[in-house]
Design an enzyme around this catalytic site. Structure first.
Site, PDB file in Angstrom:
ATOM      1  N   ALA A  41       0.520  -1.378   0.179  1.00  0.00           N
ATOM      2  CA  ALA A  41      -0.088   0.021   0.310  1.00  0.00           C
ATOM      3  C   ALA A  41       0.911   1.330   0.286  1.00  0.00           C
ATOM      4  CB  ALA A  41      -1.025   0.257   1.069  1.00  0.00           C
ATOM      5  N   ALA A  42       1.281   1.647   0.635  1.00  0.00           N
ATOM      6  CA  ALA A  42       2.064   2.776   1.602  1.00  0.00           C
ATOM      7  C   ALA A  42       3.248   2.813   0.039  1.00  0.00           C
ATOM      8  CB  ALA A  42       3.415   2.739   2.314  1.00  0.00           C
TER       9      ALA A  42
ATOM     10  N   ARG B 206       4.338  10.390 -11.150  1.00  0.00           N
ATOM     11  CA  ARG B 206       3.133  11.690 -11.146  1.00  0.00           C
ATOM     12  C   ARG B 206       3.789  12.920 -10.889  1.00  0.00           C
ATOM     13  NH1 ARG B 206      -0.759   7.895 -10.027  1.00  0.00           N
ATOM     14  NH2 ARG B 206      -0.700   8.975  -7.806  1.00  0.00           N
TER      15      ARG B 206
ATOM     16  N   SER C  13       1.131  -4.722  -4.643  1.00  0.00           N
ATOM     17  CA  SER C  13       0.076  -3.661  -3.815  1.00  0.00           C
ATOM     18  C   SER C  13      -0.337  -4.336  -3.831  1.00  0.00           C
ATOM     19  CB  SER C  13       0.097  -3.216  -5.878  1.00  0.00           C
ATOM     20  OG  SER C  13      -0.750  -2.393  -5.665  1.00  0.00           O
TER      21      SER C  13
ATOM     22  N   CYS D 180      -5.797  -5.954   3.624  1.00  0.00           N
ATOM     23  CA  CYS D 180      -7.569  -6.699   4.640  1.00  0.00           C
ATOM     24  C   CYS D 180      -8.872  -7.035   3.735  1.00  0.00           C
ATOM     25  CB  CYS D 180      -7.725  -4.737   4.592  1.00  0.00           C
ATOM     26  SG  CYS D 180      -6.363  -3.802   4.489  1.00  0.00           S
TER      27      CYS D 180
ATOM     28  N   VAL E 206      16.308  -5.559  -0.204  1.00  0.00           N
ATOM     29  CA  VAL E 206      17.516  -5.018   0.580  1.00  0.00           C
ATOM     30  C   VAL E 206      17.351  -4.967   1.544  1.00  0.00           C
ATOM     31  CG1 VAL E 206      17.700  -2.236   0.717  1.00  0.00           C
ATOM     32  CG2 VAL E 206      16.128  -2.681  -0.823  1.00  0.00           C
TER      33      VAL E 206
ATOM     34  N   ASP F 277       3.271   1.399   7.645  1.00  0.00           N
ATOM     35  CA  ASP F 277       3.147   0.168   8.537  1.00  0.00           C
ATOM     36  C   ASP F 277       4.498   0.260   9.841  1.00  0.00           C
ATOM     37  OD1 ASP F 277       0.514   0.118   8.129  1.00  0.00           O
ATOM     38  OD2 ASP F 277       0.852  -2.569   8.304  1.00  0.00           O
TER      39      ASP F 277
ATOM     40  N   ASN G 178      -1.764   4.583   2.403  1.00  0.00           N
ATOM     41  CA  ASN G 178      -2.334   5.112   1.336  1.00  0.00           C
ATOM     42  C   ASN G 178      -1.672   6.643   1.722  1.00  0.00           C
ATOM     43  OD1 ASN G 178      -2.891   3.612  -0.897  1.00  0.00           O
ATOM     44  ND2 ASN G 178      -3.767   2.609   0.938  1.00  0.00           N
TER      45      ASN G 178
ATOM     46  N   TYR H   7     -30.714  14.335   6.997  1.00  0.00           N
ATOM     47  CA  TYR H   7     -31.838  14.078   7.694  1.00  0.00           C
ATOM     48  C   TYR H   7     -32.657  13.198   7.073  1.00  0.00           C
ATOM     49  CZ  TYR H   7     -36.330  13.015  10.256  1.00  0.00           C
ATOM     50  OH  TYR H   7     -37.835  12.024   9.920  1.00  0.00           O
TER      51      TYR H   7
END
Ligand SMILES: Cc1cc2nc3c(=O)[nH]c(=O)nc-3n(C[C@H](O)[C@H](O)[C@H](O)COP(=O)(O)OP(=O)(O)OC[C@H]3O[C@@H](n4cnc5c(N)ncnc54)[C@H](O)[C@@H]3O)c2cc1C
Ligand SMILES: Cc1cc2nc3c(=O)[nH]c(=O)nc-3n(C[C@H](O)[C@H](O)[C@H](O)COP(=O)(O)OP(=O)(O)OC[C@H]3O[C@@H](n4cnc5c(N)ncnc54)[C@H](O)[C@@H]3O)c2cc1C
Ligand SMILES: CC(C)(COP(=O)(O)OP(=O)(O)OC[C@H]1O[C@@H](n2cnc3c(N)ncnc32)[C@H](O)[C@@H]1OP(=O)(O)O)[C@@H](O)C(=O)NCCC(=O)NCCS
Ligand SMILES: CC(C)(COP(=O)(O)OP(=O)(O)OC[C@H]1O[C@@H](n2cnc3c(N)ncnc32)[C@H](O)[C@@H]1OP(=O)(O)O)[C@@H](O)C(=O)NCCC(=O)NCCS
Ligand SMILES: [Ca+2]
Ligand SMILES: [Ca+2]
Lengths: 561, 561
Positions: B12-13, B23, B40, B44, B88, B289, B311, B432
């Site tokens: 995710a990160a 980008r 990727s 969850c 790494v 994380d 994210n 409402y």
């Protein structure tokens, strides 16, 4: 002698004010007066009683525990004296006394007050049209109306509804569910004017049509014909058959009593009150539908009669009527409506409203699933975010879809009510798990797109603008960056296909001097195409806001309609 | 030469940071490295793949448009170079270069960077217990874990889950839905510790039990036995049969690489970063994380690894890695979980957390239907609001129920994130209509109760306190103010019945010198009873917070269990 608080009008605002006044000062005598027979009922539930979703009318007048909120209830539980079928006919502010008339006996009497609370509410607009007094022409406001509608809602019979606002739409759904042939007539060129900008209203109009409602926008009703009972509605020269006609063209505040007593009326025609719900007379407060209130985004006076607001204002008026110090903080103009499978609503300003108030606005259209897209049952919702250029202040959110729309509106209602910026919305720590949202919730995504637009990274074109370019035959490339399979299924006429994954390799096919407007299903890939093009030195690239899912015009292909 | 951004960790990160970096600067070379095979993916979603709700694992790795996010995708669409199965192994900060090892060939190589982004994530805690390496003992983190779980989830087989946190509960649901006999083992005395205060956790525990999960709280696992394959879990002396054991006792940040490189580690053991996601080395950023972040309410560092946060932080790190200026604003500690029919979650601090941080707190328990109570399908939700005495600042909201819980959490997340007071929450203009809420939404009601408590109008007693009084045989009157019919059905042992409607007439039956604690189904009438008693000069009256619906202990009567 103990002080006497008199409250005129015993529905949401008045019943709340009376109950809260008595709680706040148990020594006070609190008298709650209404000219009607039924009090303290949920008018908002009427459409659901008409549709049989709510089986018994009593449920609209009962507490959660199932006790009917009648005079006896108010006396025993709330310690409030109720007088029904009693009209207040005038206020003598100097003498601090009221003239009352019993609606059954006709008897007149007087009642003095120490503090008075006006909660006289609103009344449906009845257009002055020929034949409007015929039988079978009804409004949707009281429980009497509810019974009339339910008894007239016969399968196969024809209903014409004037007005495609919140109540018109709820009533259309209800009558349709009862098997009626329903025609919805709206003067404006769209449904839900004032709630949604036109490109979102289209989604609601399509849902209505899908559900079997005949929707006619931009049409003027000129009268009604029939013997005693209405038979036809005259519309733009034509005649529509109607066994039942619903007038749902809005409500006006009941301010005659206040006006006659010389109280100040606001710019909207509703009663002027301050944040403490005081009228221009310090011994008279007012709350609910009869009042004007302040819009938090514009700071201007607005007449937005809502049950949510009526309750909040009633509480403030009740506290202050016995000497407390509460304040009402204004409204966002939030509203929401269920239209068959869809939910639609807004909080803050629409683009049209923001422009009318002189804001320089930026907008975002973001359609996306309401849950993680892989989660079963995820359903699309379309958000339109409106923000102020320069400051990045949130001005409004509109939302339409089958998915969880209310959640996004409520979160945005908090943000907008607290004066948040787009950046602050983007930073919201919303509750994420796959059954509830994507890891980046629709609101966060909309805020990010807005940030990109505000700093000029994202260059979006509104669907209206792209449609105009297409219709006028302007020179530009409408670039569909979806997959060939998606392209096959449905598309926009006039588009050129270059799938996003192939774009980096096929840049030489595209002209550098022409405007290129990319899109995909939602324009996430459209935006990425713009970034790729920009990165490759194309200066005139942009994307179509909201892509296929937000495109309010006809689509090409088998899935197009 | 163009600058090279290297991102370590492609979930995710990291995937977000890499995509956004490219980008933001299309000139940059962006390399995304992961030691795993799959990148990727939506971790969850694993529980929903295990339960078969998500039929194919590919869906957890695909875009909304159905394209698998593999290396090819990142190259073509995002312009990012991906190297999978590549670990790494060290960072040479002086030389700005990395040592890599190919996990398949074992080959080592070096890669230099201009800017480095650490997105190394977290790893499940594996308790050092005898037998923990036996087969059939699994964690829930990777897609490999997901496949293992799905293949072991056989109807009738026994699963033991260690840890009743978010992942433990989601996994319990999944395995139960696959027909396993599931036992949930939790060291703490409650499920969802850290998410819910104990009296709300009871609701979740009851739901689990109702669904067939055996819940054991306050129990310590001491080891596992079996031949190759796990057969038994040793718990407090006893042995539980187990064909599958799930370790769900939390995760720890992967910081070895960073620590070895001399980067600053935060107080929680996760990487220290500033609001720009910079580590202590200005050329190295971190996100997700592996990082510590700031709690908006306490201002303190916290380790709260969430996909939503990963994210948002990845986006900030991506922008800043190429010289931009984005900031991450911290978290509320928001979380949400589906547990069969229930949803449970929180935003901000629990009461326990707030007390631990030294706040002087006031709390509210408010159970109520999630829609207009007369609307079909309305379901109860229980809110617990926590605020600071004196300032009235909102500190936290917890919510549990079958109804629409997520909406209230998200709205509160905005309010708490923006530093709002209880008064500001009470003023929210929420959306409402009867299908979505009551005229006064649950949040508004909770805020009003809190306001009443903060100024001393409402005198609430927590269920724990009332239970203690009952258990210790303290002299007080527990006053049930419901109807006789309600009293018959279900109640609290030791209570005296005086229906609210009769209370004003029967005051003489009650002693003026004793504590009187009134309650009803939700304590709305309980609160009204307190007001009536106060009004009549009783000074020692109060009510039971949340009434019957929030009572976490045994109830009396046929509907009691
Ligand atoms: C069909 C329908 C659906 C709705 N749906 C929603 C919704 O989804 N969400 C929402 O927020 N709102 C909704 N509303 C609006 C909501 O019902 C109103 O805002 C709310 O009822 C206003 O309460 P009030 O007490 O201010 O006024 P009212 O309900 O209009 O009550 C005013 C009372 O004053 C009495 N009165 C007036 N003049 C006198 C007098 N001179 N003497 C004695 N008595 C007098 C009247 O008899 C009446 O009982 C809906 C309304 C309708 C009709
Ligand atoms: C079952 C489950 C359910 C969850 N549910 C939710 C939820 O409902 N809501 C929510 O917000 N969050 C949830 N989460 C948490 C969420 O998945 C994580 O917060 C998120 O995945 C974190 O992303 P990350 O990229 O920071 O770290 P990770 O997902 O841990 O990814 C880190 C990556 O770095 C790689 N890596 C580490 N070290 C090295 C190295 N030295 N060299 C190369 N590569 C390396 C790893 O292989 C890994 O792929 C859930 C997690 C799980 C496991
Ligand atoms: C119901 C009505 C008479 C108001 O009476 P009320 O006594 O103010 O309201 P309720 O019976 O809901 O009681 C609310 C009180 O209980 C409190 N309360 C609610 N739940 C509670 C709980 N669990 N614990 C403690 N207190 C609680 C509230 O804070 C409030 O007290 P406050 O105003 O002093 O803060 C009025 O709102 C009404 O007529 N409603 C029906 C019509 C309507 O709303 N129509 C519009 C929408 S369709
Ligand atoms: C998907 C992933 C690779 C990130 O890549 P990404 O390119 O940043 O994200 P997306 O493909 O969603 O694209 C989002 C971009 O499109 C923009 N966008 C989204 N919808 C848009 C729309 N309708 N119109 C215009 N732009 C849009 C977003 O603003 C964002 O751009 P920005 O970051 O420049 O502001 C990464 O998040 C990931 O690996 N996710 C899966 C794992 C995961 O999230 N796990 C945790 C939860 S289980
Ligand atoms: Ca038209
Ligand atoms: Ca225990």
């Amino acid at each position: 002698m103990n002080q006497r608080i008199v409250v005129i009008g015993a529905n949401a605002a008045g019943a709340k004010a009376a109950s809260k006044a008595k709680r706040s000062n148990p020594e006070a005598e609190v008298v709650l007066i209404d000219r009607g027979t039924f009090i303290s009922y949920g008018a908002c539930g009427i459409p659901y009683y008409v549709s049989d979703a709510v089986p018994r009318i009593k449920e609209l007048m009962s507490t959660m525990a199932g006790v009917v909120r009648d005079s006896d209830f108010f006396r025993k539980v709330k310690g409030v004296t109720v007088r029904t079928n009693t009209e207040v006919t005038s206020i003598d502010r100097a003498a601090k006394s009221l003239e009352l008339q019993d609606r059954v006996s006709g008897e007149r009497s007087r009642l003095s007050y120490h503090r008075l609370v006006l909660a006289t509410g609103s009344a449906p607009v009845v257009p002055k049209l020929p034949g409007v007094t015929l039988k079978g022409i009804a409004t949707v406001k009281t429980l009497e109306d509810a019974e009339l509608l339910r008894s007239h809602a016969l399968p196969g019979a024809a209903a014409c509804i004037l007005g495609a606002g919140l109540i018109g739409l709820e009533t259309a759904e209800a009558l349709c569910q009862k098997g009626m042939r329903v025609t919805l007539l709206e003067l404006k060129e769209q449904v839900l004017p004032g709630v949604l900008d036109p490109e979102l209203a289209v989604k609601v109009e399509r849902q209505l049509t899908r559900a079997g409602v005949e929707v006619r926008t931009g049409c003027r009703v000129t009268g009604f014909t029939g013997q005693e009972q209405v038979e036809k509605v005259m519309v733009d020269g034509a005649e529509l058959p109607a066994d039942l006609v619903i007038l749902a063209t809005g409500v006006v505040p009941n301010v005659e009593l206040a006006r006659a007593a010389g109280l100040e009326i606001g710019s909207t025609g509703a009663l002027a009150v301050d944040a403490g719900m005081y009228t221009s007379d310090p011994d008279i407060l007012a709350c609910g539908d009869c009042c004007q209130t302040t819009h938090r985004v514009t700071g201007k006076g607005v007449f937005l009669p809502m049950g949510s607001t009526a309750n909040k204002q009633g509480r403030v008026a009740g506290i202050n009527a016995v000497g407390g110090e509460a304040r009402f903080g204004g409204v966002n103009g939030t509203s929401i409506v269920r239209v068959f499978e869809l939910t639609a609503g807004k909080t803050g300003l629409t683009e049209a409203e923001a422009l009318a108030h002189g804001f320089s606005v930026e907008t975002v259209l973001s359609p996306a699933p309401d849950k993680a897209h892989f989660f079963p049952g995820a359903k699309p919702i379309l958000l339109k975010l409106v923000a102020e250029q320069g400051t990045g202040k949130l001005l409004g959110l509109q939302a339409v879809g089958e998915g969880e729309v209310a959640k996004r509106l409520d979160a945005a209602a908090l943000a907008i009510g607290l004066g948040a910026t787009v950046e602050q919305l983007a930073q919201a720590d919303l509750a994420y798990a796959p059954p509830y949202s994507a890891a980046m919730d629709n609101l966060i995504v909309a805020a990010d797109i807005m940030k990109n637009k505000l700093v000029g990274i994202a260059r979006g074109f509104a669907p209206q603008e792209v449609k105009r370019k297409l219709d006028q035959g302007e020179q530009f490339i409408l670039l569909d960056v979806r997959s060939p399979a998606e392209f096959q299924e449905v598309g926009i006429e006039g588009a050129t296909l270059v799938p996003l994954g192939a774009l980096r390799d096929r840049l030489s096919e595209l002209p550098r001097d022409q405007e290129i407007i990319a899109f995909c299903k939602i324009s996430l890939r459209g935006y990425e195409a713009q970034q790729i093009l920009n990165g490759a030195g194309f200066t005139k690239a942009g994307f179509l806001d909201g892509g296929i899912l937000a495109w309010p015009y006809e689509l090409r292909g088998p899935l197009g309609s």
